[in-house]
Design a protein around this motif. Structure first.
Motif, PDB file in Angstrom:
ATOM      1  N   UNK A  47       0.862  -1.550  -0.047  1.00 44.47           N
ATOM      2  CA  UNK A  47       0.096   0.247  -0.132  1.00 44.47           C
ATOM      3  C   UNK A  47       1.123   0.589  -0.146  1.00 44.47           C
ATOM      4  N   UNK A  48       1.796   1.480  -0.951  1.00 49.70           N
ATOM      5  CA  UNK A  48       2.213   2.393  -1.121  1.00 49.70           C
ATOM      6  C   UNK A  48       1.630   3.268  -2.205  1.00 49.70           C
ATOM      7  N   UNK A  49       2.437   4.713  -2.672  1.00 49.86           N
ATOM      8  CA  UNK A  49       2.262   5.432  -3.807  1.00 49.86           C
ATOM      9  C   UNK A  49       3.083   6.095  -3.959  1.00 49.86           C
ATOM     10  N   UNK A  50       2.825   6.510  -5.900  1.00 48.74           N
ATOM     11  CA  UNK A  50       4.397   6.971  -6.230  1.00 48.74           C
ATOM     12  C   UNK A  50       3.697   7.456  -6.938  1.00 48.74           C
ATOM     13  N   UNK A  51       4.582   9.273  -7.325  1.00 53.73           N
ATOM     14  CA  UNK A  51       4.117  10.550  -7.903  1.00 53.73           C
ATOM     15  C   UNK A  51       5.526  10.228  -9.361  1.00 53.73           C
ATOM     16  N   UNK A  52       5.566  10.943 -10.070  1.00 56.00           N
ATOM     17  CA  UNK A  52       6.378  11.503 -11.079  1.00 56.00           C
ATOM     18  C   UNK A  52       6.642  12.594 -10.313  1.00 56.00           C
ATOM     19  N   UNK A  53       7.973  13.194 -10.375  1.00 55.59           N
ATOM     20  CA  UNK A  53       8.725  15.018 -10.195  1.00 55.59           C
ATOM     21  C   UNK A  53       7.647  15.819 -10.133  1.00 55.59           C
ATOM     22  N   UNK A  54       6.695  15.782 -11.325  1.00 58.96           N
ATOM     23  CA  UNK A  54       5.407  16.665 -11.203  1.00 58.96           C
ATOM     24  C   UNK A  54       4.552  16.600 -10.224  1.00 58.96           C
ATOM     25  N   UNK A  55       4.226  15.843  -9.599  1.00 60.17           N
ATOM     26  CA  UNK A  55       3.612  15.595  -8.689  1.00 60.17           C
ATOM     27  C   UNK A  55       2.659  15.372  -9.062  1.00 60.17           C
ATOM     28  N   UNK A  56       2.111  14.328  -9.917  1.00 59.95           N
ATOM     29  CA  UNK A  56       1.382  13.603 -10.782  1.00 59.95           C
ATOM     30  C   UNK A  56       1.507  12.152 -10.230  1.00 59.95           C
ATOM     31  N   UNK A  57       0.021  11.855  -9.233  1.00 57.42           N
ATOM     32  CA  UNK A  57       0.372  10.421  -8.599  1.00 57.42           C
ATOM     33  C   UNK A  57      -0.590   9.473 -10.135  1.00 57.42           C
ATOM     34  N   UNK A  58       0.863   8.001  -9.766  1.00 60.10           N
ATOM     35  CA  UNK A  58       0.144   7.286 -10.219  1.00 60.10           C
ATOM     36  C   UNK A  58       0.034   6.371 -10.245  1.00 60.10           C
TER      37      UNK A  58
END
Length: 133
Positions: A47-58
Motif C-alpha cells: 500500500x504505497x504511492x508513486x509520483x512523478x517529479x511533477x507531483x502527479x500520482x501514478x
C-alpha cells in the motif's frame, strides 16, 4: 527517469538519490530498472504511492514516459539534500553560490533537469517541482 514514493521497501536496481522522513526519490537509468524497482517495492509494501517529479500520482505505473523529466536548465536555484554530491555539482557548474543547503547555480552547458535531480537537488526556480509532503 525519476519517481518519488512513500514505500518502505528498497527500490533497487534504481539509485536512491534522496530520502526524507516520508518520501524517497529514485533515479532509474532504463525502463527495465524502473519496473524492476516497482516489483521490489511490492515485495515489502502493498500500500504505497508513486509520483512523478511533477507531483502527479501514478496509480498503475505502466507508462515510463510519465517518469521522464523534460525541462532543460541553464541555471537554477534549489536545495541540495545530499551534500556528498556537491563535488559533482561543482564539476558541471560554471558558477555556484549558496549557503548551507540552498544553492544558485549557472551550469557550464544546458542540461536536462533530470541530471540535477539525480544528484539529490530539489529545484526551486525556474521550475518548482512540487512538495508532496
Amino acid at each position: 527517469m525519476i519517481y518519488i514514493t512513500d514505500a518502505k521497501g528498497d527500490g533497487r536496481p534504481c539509485l536512491k538519490v534522496y530520502e526524507g522522513k516520508v518520501m524517497k526519490w529514485y533515479y532509474c537509468e532504463s525502463e527495465d530498472d524502473l519496473f524492476s524497482s516497482f516489483i521490489n517495492l511490492l515485495k515489502y509494501d502493498k500500500n504505497f504511492r508513486i509520483y512523478n517529479v511533477y507531483g502527479k500520482k501514478v496509480y498503475i505505473p505502466n507508462d515510463p514516459e510519465l517518469f521522464k523529466v523534460k525541462e532543460e536548465l541553464e541555471e537554477f536555484e534549489g536545495i541540495i539534500y545530499n551534500l556528498s554530491q556537491l563535488s559533482l555539482l561543482i564539476k558541471i557548474s560554471k558558477e555556484i553560490n549558496g549557503n548551507r543547503k540552498k544553492v544558485k547555480v549557472k551550469l557550464k552547458n544546458k542540461m536536462n533537469a533530470e541530471e540535477v535531480l539525480k544528484l539529490g537537488v530539489k529545484i526551486m526556480k525556474p521550475v518548482e517541482l512540487p512538495r508532496l509532503f
